[in-house]
Design an enzyme around this catalytic site. Structure first.
Site, PDB file in Angstrom:
ATOM      1  N   CYS A 341       0.584   8.740   2.167  1.00  0.00           N
ATOM      2  CA  CYS A 341      -0.678   8.890   2.901  1.00  0.00           C
ATOM      3  C   CYS A 341      -0.355   8.440   4.315  1.00  0.00           C
ATOM      4  CB  CYS A 341      -1.793   8.087   2.241  1.00  0.00           C
ATOM      5  SG  CYS A 341      -1.355   6.399   1.801  1.00  0.00           S
ATOM      6  N   SER A 342      -1.016   7.440   4.847  1.00  0.00           N
ATOM      7  CA  SER A 342      -0.626   6.941   6.158  1.00  0.00           C
ATOM      8  C   SER A 342       0.442   5.873   6.007  1.00  0.00           C
ATOM      9  CB  SER A 342      -1.842   6.397   6.905  1.00  0.00           C
ATOM     10  OG  SER A 342      -2.751   7.450   7.146  1.00  0.00           O
ATOM     11  N   ASP A 343       0.029   4.724   5.448  1.00  0.00           N
ATOM     12  CA  ASP A 343       1.008   3.663   5.270  1.00  0.00           C
ATOM     13  C   ASP A 343       1.602   3.644   3.869  1.00  0.00           C
ATOM     14  OD1 ASP A 343       0.934   2.636   7.858  1.00  0.00           O
ATOM     15  OD2 ASP A 343      -0.978   1.657   7.440  1.00  0.00           O
ATOM     16  N   GLY A 344       1.007   4.429   2.998  1.00  0.00           N
ATOM     17  CA  GLY A 344       1.570   4.534   1.656  1.00  0.00           C
ATOM     18  C   GLY A 344       1.268   3.342   0.775  1.00  0.00           C
ATOM     19  N   TRP A 345       0.148   2.666   1.045  1.00  0.00           N
ATOM     20  CA  TRP A 345      -0.165   1.559   0.126  1.00  0.00           C
ATOM     21  C   TRP A 345      -1.588   1.637  -0.427  1.00  0.00           C
ATOM     22  CZ3 TRP A 345       1.757  -1.737   4.676  1.00  0.00           C
ATOM     23  CH2 TRP A 345       0.837  -1.702   5.740  1.00  0.00           C
ATOM     24  N   ASP A 346      -2.372   2.630  -0.039  1.00  0.00           N
ATOM     25  CA  ASP A 346      -3.705   2.759  -0.622  1.00  0.00           C
ATOM     26  C   ASP A 346      -3.814   4.025  -1.479  1.00  0.00           C
ATOM     27  OD1 ASP A 346      -4.935   0.439   0.516  1.00  0.00           O
ATOM     28  OD2 ASP A 346      -4.783   1.424   2.460  1.00  0.00           O
ATOM     29  N   ARG A 347      -4.017   5.148  -0.825  1.00  0.00           N
ATOM     30  CA  ARG A 347      -4.150   6.402  -1.568  1.00  0.00           C
ATOM     31  C   ARG A 347      -2.895   6.699  -2.373  1.00  0.00           C
ATOM     32  NH1 ARG A 347      -6.866   9.181   3.692  1.00  0.00           N
ATOM     33  NH2 ARG A 347      -5.591   7.615   4.708  1.00  0.00           N
ATOM     34  N   ARG A 387      -7.647  -6.040   1.531  1.00  0.00           N
ATOM     35  CA  ARG A 387      -8.614  -5.136   0.929  1.00  0.00           C
ATOM     36  C   ARG A 387      -9.707  -5.895   0.170  1.00  0.00           C
ATOM     37  NH1 ARG A 387      -6.641  -2.515   4.162  1.00  0.00           N
ATOM     38  NH2 ARG A 387      -5.135  -0.814   3.891  1.00  0.00           N
TER      39      ARG A 387
END
Lengths: 659, 541
Positions: A341-347, A387
């Site tokens: 995704c963007s940083d690769g730690w949420d989606r 989060r």
């Protein structure tokens, strides 16, 4: 504690959120909890209810303007409990308010409950608790390392990527220069690494962050990295690259020098946008949802409209859709997939973990689910501290990403009641503790930080606690045979399969819940069956001793229980703490629960003896719902005077004859 | 008229049947007077038997010489038949259309149906008002059974026997009947044993614009009050609707003439509004192309769940008045044959544990719907797919069943019957080989649905394995978050229920296993006890 000015306030009223019901009691403020104890004079029939609220669970405290009856204090919790107190003296209210404001915003990790919580275990037990989950063993279970994938020590000292774990798995052909080069071309250095290996097709699920491609930049090492991932899978000529963001967001990122992979530069990739919204959209969506469902006397129309406009279920569906795409690509096409995704730690964490859950029955067991969370969420650096707002931080970083993951799992368990070893209670309990900061597992934002905090030495592991009371979380309908027959789940994502998760978002609003629960009933039955099995055995032995052949025999247990509950059949499970979890499986264990309220009526429910009539909660005229229907009180008089007597704002109202 | 006239092509070979979530079947299609039958003529494949009266509407499509008929059923199922040959297809379609819209009662299937099962217990004699009254007599002597309506002359929609206050004679009843819509004078609907309070139902009072009053009516309903007590009148219409009814001769009980009664107005929708709501809901459920937002907004726009909430809320209110307030209740809307019955029957489900048993529920449906004169034939003539303009159709009974299902969901252990029972009643209300909806006087020619249901094998299928008798009043939550879409009816044909069914099986296993164990334990205990009494020396200290 220096922050506590008034440790005890008497004559506090607790108002029910959805009715006019209220109870009087005393409020205590301790270093870790806010406790409300109902005064015993309120209710002669049942034990005084207690509500324990962990400071870390409090999301916000609001002091409303003074009324004739006192000063209202509204507390919203991260586990979706909302309590409304009325404190008689403004002064007391202010003291509690300002103490809470300070207590619920810890500034350093050392202030968190996990560092003072002591479940009476010695160091060895604590150490064993932390060793329960071993990610190295998990990769071994998947069949890694193998001839195509290897463990790399490039991040041993967190030099390449400080938000990744030390142990990372990469293709054999990815040399250190390629890794390092690729990491420099990826946001936060999060280069593509293996997170799940589908042995049957040798297909890999890899994860990373967005490339720093801007409008035209490229990086040969990154291209080789993807090439290496592709080459490691002989089943497919290409690798899918799933960008889990909406295309517009990815395009916007290009202006900031980030972006997405250009298919022209990477050979053999198939690029795909998925369209899951970012953390800010998700945060607003949940806020909107909570606002709607918190409305008193909510009409059906407003409820459905609010459900729609909050977009919450749309987001949940988007995540499940993405996971299905991933699972299909891997299991059906046998292709490897790179998710970012963007940083690769949420989606990315959501999609990778949910996708693996669909593909691998192991992750649908209690232990396996812990491993999955440990791997895709904790070790790969989902920023739990930010989060979940563990420390007083940036409110814009707070987002219910992990809650969404749990909800997706719940939605799947509704479609596949036999596929999961655990029940909804397990998900709720994990959610509870992600926010409680009572165990060390979820503290901090990444592994490096956790090591610095020495969590393994100074705190306890949630997994050990959950495993110790595993029988509370079992799904009685779970069938390992079903999982063997359906290793890969293929859920339908037609909109009507997604439901509002009442037991999560109204966990503490007892008036909302069904008064009898199938899950609870069946668990009780199983418990009884296990007891009966041993009784039967004992009786038979006795008869044999007497030299008599038993009339009936137990030997073909007509329907042998499928699970390991057997081993624990004699020890009653301790009572988990929350309303949903709180209902005791058996009436005997009502005692001994330490925190939480609501035990009065449920406690009566399960009476073992078969010849006694069961008293079921929710009905015995004078108690349970009496007050909850109390809303009509008083309104009845006025209603005839009104033009349109909308008497029944009867969320729970009783028409009372006062004239 | 003979059925043969309507059937131009009685059979066609090579017809292909498409059903959602099931494999296609190729076979021979036959039309009979009452059924559409498709048989693959292979032993292992099931045949399709579809009652013409279950067909709500059909659509024809042609591709070359291959015709397709899309059959939409009243139970909400949609199937497709591919029929080779243009002419055959047209013939079949026009036959189905004609046969499914027969409106002569005597041609209907129940009059032709001969049971293939042994009628153990004749359902027609199972729920007689006399028997119900015997129960009542054992509790109170304040009521009597009146034969004033013996020949249906006082109120055509009431049964010949009705329970009324003991002190009210038949002459008074006749007068009251002229003051109530459709002659529906107030009669006993439910007696609450716990406190002796009652629930009555009636048609609206015919006060008209000039406020006509009827002393006998006042006397009748006051006769149900204890000295010094007050009662509630629950009017299922909003005050505005009720006021407007005056212009058409209807009206409300005024405070002046009924000082001992308090009137509460509720807003339960009726007739066309409900039919439209059903059509919209089914449309939303069947359109699989919807995204989440569209689905939720369609669901909301159908208003179905709003109706469910409103009806349940009113029923809770009636039950509260009786059980919590210790007051008697009179329920009516306009005619007293629709919304009124929803409220009185649901209130009994809440209050009376015996209504939550299989038999008790049959009795409830019999008393509060069939004998109480709900016009099933008009209301259930068409379902959600019909193209013709709705006349008197309205899913009043389906909404009642939906509400029962909601309570069942919230109290899954308090009902002796399972969801299947409710689905069965829904199906049979709309199309049945049995009669539970035709005119009372013709009944003896037909077979009662209850005769079929009350056979052992049927009972087993419809029994709720979780049932544990619960003698208490059960108060459901009516918050929107607590009410669900009834998937068992509305999504029944749109999803595969395999996983859910298997889980249900598993649940039944667990329960049965436990029962078996307990039985064994008990028998061994008895054996041991017997040994010990025979030989006291065996007794362990």
């Amino acid at each position: 504690m220096e922050h506590i000015r008034t440790p005890k306030v008497e004559q506090v009223r607790l108002l029910d959120r959805f009715s006019n019901k209220s109870t009087n009691g005393t409020l205590y403020l301790t270093a870790t909890h806010l406790i409300f104890v109902e005064s015993s004079s309120n209710n002669l029939t049942s034990a005084a209810q207690e509500i324990w609220i962990l400071h870390h669970h409090i999301a916000s405290v609001e002091k409303l303007s003074l009324t004739t009856t006192g000063c209202p204090l509204v507390i919203q919790c991260r586990n979706f409990r909302v309590v409304h107190f009325v404190v008689q003296r403004e002064r007391d209210c202010h003291d509690i308010y300002s103490s809470l404001l300070r207590l619920l915003r810890p500034v350093s990790y050392e202030e968190l409950y996990a560092f003072s919580y002591n479940p009476k275990q010695n160091d060895q037990q604590r150490e064993e608790g932390w060793q329960l989950i071993d990610l190295g063993a998990e990769f071994e279970r998947m069949g890694v390392p193998c001839d195509q994938w290897q463990l790399t020590d490039v991040n041993r000292d967190y030099k390449v990527c400080e938000t990744y774990p030390r142990d990372l798995y990469v293709p054999i052909t990815a040399s250190k220069p390629i890794i390092v080069g690729s990491s420099k071309f990826r946001s936060k250095g999060r280069f593509p690494v293996l997170t799940y290996f589908y042995q049957e097709k040798k297909a890999a699920v890899c994860r990373c962050s967005q490339p720093l491609s801007g409008f035209s930049a490229r990086c040969l090492e990154d291209e080789s990295m993807l090439q290496a991932i592709s080459k490691a899978n002989h089943n497919s000529r290409f690798v899918y690259v799933m960008d889990t963001r909406p295309k517009l967001n990815a395009l916007a990122n290009r202006a900031a020098g980030k972006g997405y992979e250009n298919e022209d530069n990477y050979s053999n990739i198939r690029f795909q946008f998925v369209g899951i919204e970012n953390i800010h959209v998700m945060r607003t969506s949940l806020q909107k949802l909570l606002e709607v469902i918190g409305t008193r006397s909510l009409s059906m129309g407003d409820y459905l409209e609010g459900l729609e406009s909050s977009g919450w279920l749309r987001h949940i569906k988007a995540i499940v859709d993405a996971a299905i795409f991933l699972a299909k690509a891997v299991t059906v096409e046998g292709a490897s997939v790179l998710v970012h995704c963007s940083d690769g730690w949420d989606r990315t964490a959501q999609v990778c973990s949910l996708g693996a859950l669909l593909m691998d029955p192991y992750y649908r067991t209690i232990k396996g689910f812990m491993v999955l969370i440990e791997k895709d969420w904790i070790s790969f650096g989902h920023k739990f501290a930010d989060r979940c707002d563990q420390l007083d931080g940036d409110p814009k970083e707070v987002s219910p990403i992990f809650t969404q993951f749990l909800e997706c799992v719940w939605q799947l368990s509704e479609q596949f009641p036999q596929a999961f070893e655990f029940s909804e209670w397990f998900l709720l309990q994990i959610h509870e503790h992600v926010h409680s900061c009572q165990y060390g597992n979820f503290l901090g934002n990444n592994q490096r930080q956790r090591e610095e905090l020495q969590l393994r030495e100074r705190t306890h592991s949630l997994w050990a606690y959950l495993l110790s009371e595993k029988q509370n979380y079992l799904n009685p309908f779970y069938s390992p045979a079903y999982c063997e027959a359906h290793p890969v789940l293929e859920p339908s994502t037609l909109p009507y399969h997604f439901k509002f998760w009442r037991n999560m978002y109204h966990q503490f609003d007892r008036s909302m819940h069904p008064r009898q629960s199938i899950l609870k009933t069946i668990l009780t039955l199983r418990e009884n069956s296990h007891k009966a099995e041993s009784t039967l055995q004992a009786l038979e032995n006795r008869l044999h001793q007497l030299g008599v052949t038993p009339l009936t025999t137990s030997d073909p247990p007509a329907h042998p229980p499928t699970r390991d509950q057997r081993t624990n059949s004699n020890s009653l499970p301790p009572r988990p703490d929350s309303l949903i979890l709180g209902a005791p499986v058996n009436h005997k264990d009502v005692q001994g629960q330490d925190d939480e309220d609501e035990q009065d009526e449920v406690g009566e429910e399960a009476v073992e003896s078969t010849d006694m009539e069961r008293t079921v909660e929710g009905s015995s005229g004078t108690e349970s719902r009496k007050q909850s229907y109390g809303e009509l009180e008083g309104t009845y008089n006025n209603e005839l005077a009104k033009e349109e007597p909308a008497v029944v704002s009867l969320e729970f109202g009783v028409a009372r004859m006062t004239c | 008229m003979e059925f043969a006239e309507l059937i131009k092509t009685p059979r066609v070979d090579g017809v292909v049947l498409h059903r959602p979530f099931l494999p296609t079947v190729e076979g021979t299609l036959c039309l009979t007077g009452h059924h559409l039958i498709l048989s693959s003529r292979q032993d292992n494949t099931e045949e399709l038997w579809l009652l013409h009266s279950n067909i709500d509407s059909i659509e024809k499509r042609f591709v070359g010489s291959l015709g397709s008929i899309i059959v939409k059923c009243k139970d909400l199922r949609v199937i497709q038949l591919d029929i080779p040959g243009m002419e055959e297809c047209l013939n079949i379609a026009s036959s189905i259309e004609a046969l499914s819209t027969l409106d002569s009662v005597s041609l209907m299937y129940p009059f032709f149906y001969r049971p293939m099962f042994e009628v153990i217990e004749d359902g027609w004699n199972s729920f007689l008002p006399e028997d119900a009254f015997k129960d009542l007599e054992s509790m109170t002597d304040e009521w009597r059974l009146s034969e004033v309506n013996k020949d249906f002359s006082v109120c055509p929609s009431y049964p010949p026997l009705v329970a009324v206050p003991k002190d009210i004679d038949d002459e008074t009843l006749r007068k009251v009947a002229t003051f109530r819509h459709g002659g529906r004078f107030p009669v006993l609907s439910y007696y609450h044993k716990k406190n002796g309070m009652v629930m009555m139902r009636a048609g609206q009072p015919l006060t008209g614009t000039n406020g006509r009053r009827c002393k006998e009516d006042e006397k009748l309903i006051n006769a149900t009050l204890r000295p010094g007590k007050r009662g509630y009148i629950i009017d299922t219409r909003t005050i505005n609707v009720a006021q407007q009814a005056k212009a058409r001769g209807g009206g409300i009980e005024s405070e002046a003439n009924y000082p001992q009664w308090r009137r509460i107005h509720k807003a339960i929708e009726r007739s066309n509004v409900l039919q439209e709501s059903l059509i919209k809901l089914v449309e939303a459920c069947n359109d699989q192309s919807h995204n989440m937002d569209r689905w939720l907004s369609k669901l909301e726009a159908s208003n179905w769940q709003t109706h469910v909430k409103e009806i349940l809320t009113t029923a809770c209110l009636a039950a509260q008045c009786i059980d919590r307030e210790g007051a008697s209740v009179l329920v009516h809307g306009t005619e007293g044959t629709d919304t009124t019955l929803q409220v009185t029957s649901l209130a009994q489900i809440i209050l009376d544990p015996s209504c939550r048993t299989i038999r008790g529920f049959q009795g409830l449906v019999e008393r509060e719907w069939l004998q109480a004169g709900h016009p099933f034939q008009q209301r259930c003539a068409q379902s959600a797919y019909s193209n013709s303009k709705p006349r008197q159709e309205a899913p009043v009974f389906l909404l009642f069943l939906d509400c029962v299902w909601q309570i069942l969901r919230q109290f899954p252990c308090s009902f002796e019957f399972s969801e299947s029972y409710l689905v069965l009643l829904f199906e049979h209300a709309y199309a049945s080989q049995f009669v539970c909806r035709l005119f009372l006087r013709q009944l003896h020619k037909t077979v009662s649905l209850w005769s079929w249901v009350n056979r052992h094998q049927e009972i087993e299928r419809l029994t709720n394995p979780l049932f544990e008798a619960n003698s208490l009043v059960i108060w459901p939550s009516v918050a929107p978050q607590s009410l669900l879409l009834w998937e068992g009816v509305f999504l029944r044909w749109n999803r595969s229920s395999k996983c859910l069914d298997e889980a249900y099986e598993e649940m039944v296993h667990i329960i049965e296993y436990n029962k078996e164990l307990q039985n064994k334990v008990n028998s061994l205990r008895r054996q041991l006890a017997q040994l010990e009494t025979e030989d006291p020396l065996l007794q362990t200290p």
